[in-house]
Write an enzyme that holds these catalytic residues in place. Structure first.
Site, PDB file in Angstrom:
ATOM      1  N   HIS A  25     -10.579   9.869   1.861  1.00  0.00           N
ATOM      2  CA  HIS A  25     -10.320  11.180   1.267  1.00  0.00           C
ATOM      3  C   HIS A  25      -9.603  11.060  -0.074  1.00  0.00           C
ATOM      4  O   HIS A  25      -9.087  12.057  -0.592  1.00  0.00           O
ATOM      5  CB  HIS A  25      -9.513  12.046   2.241  1.00  0.00           C
ATOM      6  CG  HIS A  25     -10.263  12.333   3.505  1.00  0.00           C
ATOM      7  ND1 HIS A  25     -10.984  13.494   3.706  1.00  0.00           N
ATOM      8  CD2 HIS A  25     -10.441  11.594   4.623  1.00  0.00           C
ATOM      9  CE1 HIS A  25     -11.552  13.460   4.896  1.00  0.00           C
ATOM     10  NE2 HIS A  25     -11.241  12.319   5.481  1.00  0.00           N
ATOM     11  N   GLU A  28      -2.602 -13.848  -7.169  1.00  0.00           N
ATOM     12  CA  GLU A  28      -1.801 -14.918  -7.765  1.00  0.00           C
ATOM     13  C   GLU A  28      -2.524 -16.260  -7.737  1.00  0.00           C
ATOM     14  O   GLU A  28      -2.264 -17.116  -8.577  1.00  0.00           O
ATOM     15  CB  GLU A  28      -0.455 -15.049  -7.046  1.00  0.00           C
ATOM     16  CG  GLU A  28       0.563 -14.018  -7.463  1.00  0.00           C
ATOM     17  CD  GLU A  28       1.974 -14.363  -7.045  1.00  0.00           C
ATOM     18  OE1 GLU A  28       2.894 -13.659  -7.494  1.00  0.00           O
ATOM     19  OE2 GLU A  28       2.169 -15.314  -6.272  1.00  0.00           O
ATOM     20  N   LYS A  43       9.562 -13.166 -15.911  1.00  0.00           N
ATOM     21  CA  LYS A  43      10.935 -13.506 -15.530  1.00  0.00           C
ATOM     22  C   LYS A  43      11.738 -13.944 -16.755  1.00  0.00           C
ATOM     23  O   LYS A  43      12.880 -13.522 -16.947  1.00  0.00           O
ATOM     24  CB  LYS A  43      10.930 -14.621 -14.487  1.00  0.00           C
ATOM     25  CG  LYS A  43      10.333 -14.228 -13.139  1.00  0.00           C
ATOM     26  CD  LYS A  43      10.367 -15.413 -12.180  1.00  0.00           C
ATOM     27  CE  LYS A  43       9.748 -15.072 -10.843  1.00  0.00           C
ATOM     28  NZ  LYS A  43       9.765 -16.234  -9.924  1.00  0.00           N
TER      29      LYS A  43
END
Length: 475
Positions: free
Chosen positions: A350, A329, A465
């Site tokens: 792995h 951010e 938003k």
């Protein structure tokens, strides 16, 4: 020096100086004047502008108050232990410890990630599974309001009793809700849902409900207004000039940590120690500046645009996720900024190591290494059944195996020309976590100033938003 108060986490970038990469110690040394200039900008210019309240357009927003926060909170507490902000946080934490057995922390992004990282790093590995006595009467803690996942929310509400009347302390729970504005949809929706269940659990009694809701918010806004309507006994502030992802050492992180019984004074002391180190240590001896310099050089000269934080402890996974948000951010703007990834080793050796070692050569690997484990070393042990062929390792311990894995992985990566750096935590506790949080926040801001990107604000996040609210039919 050997005392806890003087030891510092250490950073070793020597593994990035590989012949194939064209990055050398001389390059890091040559970058030193620019690093020092960025440090001066962060320490002097940014704090001066913040104090004067006149912020130029290119630096707006300027959320630099996080830098002085540890010293300020500690100084106020040492002057007035009961009336200071930290004193009130500790009083509220003790009250909730004596009143409830579960606390739900509602928040998203920086409003919960630091608290979760502290819990997972500093509490027992299976803290919520322990009985109340084993937890030292500290409440279990859960995190919601960070998504709009129907089944996860339903599952936690069911665990809490779906509004069932409380009979014993084991049935009682409380809410800590963290949101500067109170307008973030994920957290606001969760608060309405969990508040409804909590109110039902106390028979709709407003006087019983109010002490069980503790907001951390701004000095105005929707959550501030709701807190007053509920008659909440305590209300804590998100400090002015501190952005969400830089707020872990404010009430945002301190209140949940204190509820869990963590040593928040030591946490702040660790951050203050890192501030002093950052201010005074020269490049080449400064963990913050060297961390920034290595990452910047690899990105500029070797196109290492992906930064992998290899955490060699399960307890530190959420610390890595907290850092993912911080870096992404802060610097992911204007078509620039490195991409952060957290890997937990040896687990992710792995799953990701093949690509990391022999895939695209666009990564810098930083190993976050724990030097001293909290528990006594657990040995492999002898067995009469040696079908697993482990008796030759019987006297080896898990820390010894982990050390061998770190050394073996670094060697394998170096053989394939993959740069690695080592960031050493002497041990996982509040003091060193405070150092680590502050170091990474400082490094992120310094790098932003170094490359000309404002590390504060997150304009891109606001677009999702707005779009989400539009699709929901809201203005």
């Amino acid at each position: 020096m050997t005392t806890k108060k003087t030891n510092l986490i250490s950073y070793d970038p020597s593994g990035v100086f590989l012949d194939d990469l064209g990055v050398s110690p001389a390059d890091l040394q040559a970058l030193a004047p620019r690093l020092e200039a960025a440090r001066t900008e962060v320490l002097d210019e940014d704090l001066r502008l913040l104090a004067e309240g006149v912020v130029p357009k290119e630096k707006d927003p300027l959320d630099a108050a996080f830098l002085e926060l540890p010293e300020r909170i500690l100084a106020e507490y040492r002057t007035d232990q009961s009336g200071s902000e930290l004193g009130r946080i500790l009083q509220t934490a003790r009250r909730l410890q004596n009143a409830v057995d579960r606390v739900v922390v509602l928040g998203i992004g920086g409003s919960y990630m630091g608290a979760r990282a502290l819990m997972e790093a500093c509490c027992e590995p299976y803290f919520n599974e322990l009985d109340r006595g084993q937890r030292g009467s500290r409440p279990r803690m859960y995190f919601e309001g960070n998504n709009v996942d129907n089944d996860a929310s339903q599952g936690l509400l069911k665990l809490l009793g779906n509004g069932r009347a409380v009979e014993t302390i084991e049935d009682r729970w409380a809410i800590v809700v963290i949101s500067k504005s109170g307008a973030t949809l994920e957290t606001a929706v969760a608060l309405r849902q969990f508040l409804t269940a909590l109110k039902q659990s106390v028979g709709g009694d407003a006087e019983k409900l109010a002490p069980l809701v503790v907001p951390v918010t701004g000095t105005s806004g929707k959550l501030f207004n709701l807190a007053h309507a509920l008659g909440c006994q305590e209300l804590f502030r998100v400090p002015d000039g501190v952005g969400g992802r830089f707020s872990v050492l404010s009430a945002v992180g301190l209140l949940p940590a204190a509820i869990l019984g963590l040593n928040v004074v030591s946490l702040l002391e660790g951050a203050a120690a890192m501030n002093e180190h950052f201010r005074t240590a020269p490049p080449g001896e400064n963990a913050v500046l060297d961390f920034v310099g290595a990452g910047h050089l690899l990105e500029m000269q070797s196109a290492a645009t992906i930064r992998v934080l290899n955490v060699w402890s399960k307890a530190l996974e959420s610390v890595g996720l907290w850092y993912d948000q911080l870096l992404a951010e802060s610097l992911g703007k204007d078509g620039r900024g490195a991409t952060p990834i957290t890997a937990v080793n040896t687990r992710d050796l792995h799953s990701r190591a093949q690509q990391h070692q022999q895939g695209r050569p666009d990564k810098l690997f930083t190993n976050l290494i724990v030097d001293n484990w909290r528990c006594d070393p657990l040995r492999v042990g002898h067995s009469e059944l040696d079908q697993d062929s482990l008796n030759d390792l019987a006297e080896k311990s898990l820390p010894e195996i982990m050390t061998a894995a770190i050394q073996g992985t670094n060697e394998a990566y170096h053989d394939d020309g993959r740069p690695t750096a080592d960031l050493h935590l002497p041990q996982v506790n509040e003091f060193y976590l405070g150092q680590l949080f502050q170091m990474l926040m400082l490094a992120t801001v310094v790098e932003g100033r170094l490359i000309g990107i404002n590390p504060y604000g997150q304009p891109g996040v606001e677009f999702y938003k707005k779009n989400m609210n539009r699709f929901l039919g809201r203005r």
